[in-house]
Each structure stands twice: as C-alpha cells, then as structure tokens.
Design an enzyme around this catalytic site. Structure first.
Site, short mmCIF file in Angstrom:
data_model
loop_
_atom_site.label_atom_id
_atom_site.label_comp_id
_atom_site.label_asym_id
_atom_site.label_seq_id
_atom_site.Cartn_x
_atom_site.Cartn_y
_atom_site.Cartn_z
N CYS A 291 -19.72 -5.98 11.99
CA CYS A 291 -18.46 -5.61 10.97
C CYS A 291 -17.31 -5.38 11.92
O CYS A 291 -17.14 -4.51 12.46
CB CYS A 291 -18.75 -4.29 10.23
SG CYS A 291 -17.53 -3.70 9.32
N CYS A 294 -15.18 -2.19 10.98
CA CYS A 294 -16.05 -0.85 11.54
C CYS A 294 -15.63 -0.60 12.94
O CYS A 294 -15.46 0.51 13.48
CB CYS A 294 -17.42 -1.28 11.50
SG CYS A 294 -18.16 -1.45 9.63
#
Length: 365
Positions: A291, A294
């Site tokens: 991600c 993230c």
C-alpha cells in the site's frame, strides 16, 4: 522485520552513503545486482577525490612551517674531548703558589706567540692546578681553546672564570667567541656586549659585527612567526566557535524534531484482545506492505506515537491478519479505528493527517 535487524540495515545504508564506492566490493555483489535490477545508479570505482587533497592543503594552512634562517658565519664542530683538569678552586693558595703559577703562565704566553697552542694549554693547566683561584688563568686557557677550535672546552673555562669573578671581561669575551663558533648567536651577543661594557677592545667589536646581524635576523624571524602563530590560534578559535555553534544548532534541530514513539505490531487476535483491555485509547492501524498511502502515512503514525505516549498505537497487516480485517470490516487501507474501553469511538479512512490528529485530540485524554 525485527527491530535489531532493521537497525543493522540502517547502519549499513549509512555506511554505503558515506562510502559509495564500497558497493563495488566483491562480497557485496549480490546486493549490487539487486540494486541494478531495480534501476539504481551504482558509482564506479575511482581514485581518491581531490577533496582529500584540498583538506590536506587546509591542514598545511593550519601549520606554520618555519624555514631555515640564512645566517652568516663559519661554525665549527662541537668538541667532545675529555674534561680538562679544572683544579680545586677552594684550595688555599700561598704566595709561592701564585709565583709558580705565574711562571707557567709566562711560559704559556711565550708558546702562544710562537703558535704552539697545545703546549700553551699544558702550561696553563699546570698553572691552574697550582692556583685554581685565578679567574685570569681560566680565561687565558679559554682563549687558547678558542684558537684550537675547541669551543666547548673554552666555555667550561670561561664559566669557571666567571664563577670566580663575575666581572671577568675575558671570561665573557671568550665565552661569547666560543658560542659564536657554535652558532649560539643570541647567547654570544649577550656575552660579547657585557665584555665590551667591562673592557672594550677591537676583537670584541669585530665579533659583535658578525653576531649582531644574525641576532637581528633571529629576532625578526621570531616576531614573524609569533605573529603567524597568534593568527593561527585566532583562526582555530574561530573555527572552534563555528563548530560549537553548528553543533548547538544541529542539537537544537534534533530536539525540535518530533520523536518516533513505539508502534506495536499485532501478531494475532489474542494479542489484539490483550492490548484492547487497556483503559487508554488504542488506535488500530490496518495496513499492507504493498500500500503506497500506508508507506506515506507510516512516519506520521510513528511521530504521533512519540507525541502521545499514553495512547496504544497498534499496527495490523491485513495480509497476515485477514480474519481481523474481516471482523473490523476493513474495506481499504490505511484504515484507523480509535477504540476506548473496548468500543470503537472514531474511525479514519485513508492517509488523513488531519483526521488522525482530530481523533487523538477528541479521545486521547
């Protein structure tokens, strides 16, 4: 990854940054191949950079290299003959001793006029042993040692003459001449000037004309390099102050940086349950290694953890803990759940810095 291994990796990367060419070490070929596979640019091996040479020049600028002075005058090799007999100047000397010593001195003066200097030394030594309290005998033998180009022996005799008579003009004169022969210009000038004050003669004046120009050169040389030394010390002090100021600035910048707190990685459902029993606010950060957002919000999450030590900052990887992701109905990552007393009180979806800060402000106390 374990914290210790991450720290080792951090140190290795720091080393590579400070020594870029180290990546060409054969033992690191596997790492180099990996970097090339992801499009990294690898520095080529090269000879030491010119910056090293520049730093060497800077070092040279800090050093004062004193060149040899060009002084005028012919020097002689220091003599190292055994100590000449000096006699015991505490001896009680009679009139007969004085007369006998005077006879040997007269013999010495005759041999000196004929150029037999070694014989003159023998006669004067006999005179000294008979009458070791006579400053003039030592000073006379010193003058002969000067003619024999034995300046150290002359200095010993001149010193004894001056111990017996502190106003011995000949003692100062021949010690000054002997020191001139050894290149001790400043000491020679001092002795010759004292001799001239006590009993001026042309020989003293001729030696002063040789010695004093060298003394002036030495004094000028000393003034020049003393000035350079002071300038160097001022420069070093300024550099120290600048370094200290820079270090203080760096420390203050480090102190201003928000510290990274402890983020707890959850390994299992039971692990999470035990953490949620805490009465303090807990934040569940659902993330994934693939991600991008993230990775972007991760450093902020650590910083917030450092600023809020009473809050439990938890991290859950949805690929490893899929059951928990389903249980909490995670639809996308990153997602943050704020849990207090076992109940969800707030939720943030996405890398929303403002939302995280707002939730902490609302429920962190």
């Amino acid at each position: 990854m374990e914290k210790e291994k991450v720290e080792e990796l951090r140190k290795f990367v720091a080393y590579c940054k400070s020594n870029p060419s180290s990546i060409n070490d054969p033992s690191l070929s596997f790492f180099k191949d990996y970097l090339l596979s992801v499009g990294a640019r690898i520095p080529t091996e090269s000879s030491p950079k010119s910056s090293n040479t520049e730093s060497n020049y800077e070092d040279l600028e800090d050093e004062i290299i004193e060149s040899d002075l060009e002084l005028d005058g012919d020097l002689v090799e220091p003599d190292s003959d055994p100590q000449q007999p000096m006699g015991d100047f505490t001896k009680e000397v009679s009139e007969e001793d004085r007369d006998a010593a005077q006879m040997h001195k007269s013999n010495a003066m005759a041999t000196i006029s004929e150029g037999y200097f070694d014989e003159a030394v023998e006669e004067l030594t006999k005179a000294i042993l008979i009458n070791p309290t006579s400053a003039i005998l030592y000073a006379t033998r010193a003058s002969v040692f000067v003619k024999l180009k034995k300046p150290n022996a002359a200095i010993k005799d001149a010193n004894r003459a001056l111990e017996i008579n502190a106003d011995s003009a000949k003692g100062y004169k021949y010690r000054g001449i002997a020191k001139t022969m050894l290149g001790k210009w400043e000491e020679a000038a001092k002795d010759l000037q004292l001799a001239a004050q006590l009993d001026y003669d042309e020989e003293i004046n001729s030696f002063l004309k040789k010695v004093e120009p060298n003394v002036h050169k030495i004094e000028e040389h000393r003034r020049k390099y003393e000035k350079l030394r002071k300038e160097r010390e001022i420069k070093k002090a300024e550099k120290r102050k600048q370094a200290e100021a820079q270090a203080a600035y760096e420390r203050s910048k480090e102190e201003e940086k928000p510290s990274e707190g402890k983020v707890i990685s959850i390994r299992s459902e039971s692990d999470l349950d035990s953490k949620l029993k805490s009465p303090n606010l807990s934040i569940l950060y659902f993330t994934a290694t693939w991600c991008g957002p993230c990775r972007a919000v991760g450093p902020l999450y650590k910083t917030l953890a450092g600023q809020n030590p009473k809050i439990n900052f938890l991290k859950l990887d949805i690929d490893q803990l899929g059951n928990l992701a389903q249980k909490w109905k995670v639809m996308s990552v990153p997602t943050f759940y704020f849990v207090k007393n076992g109940k969800e009180v707030y939720k943030v979806v996405g890398a929303d810095k403002h939302g995280l800060e707002k939730g902490i402000q609302m429920y962190g106390n």
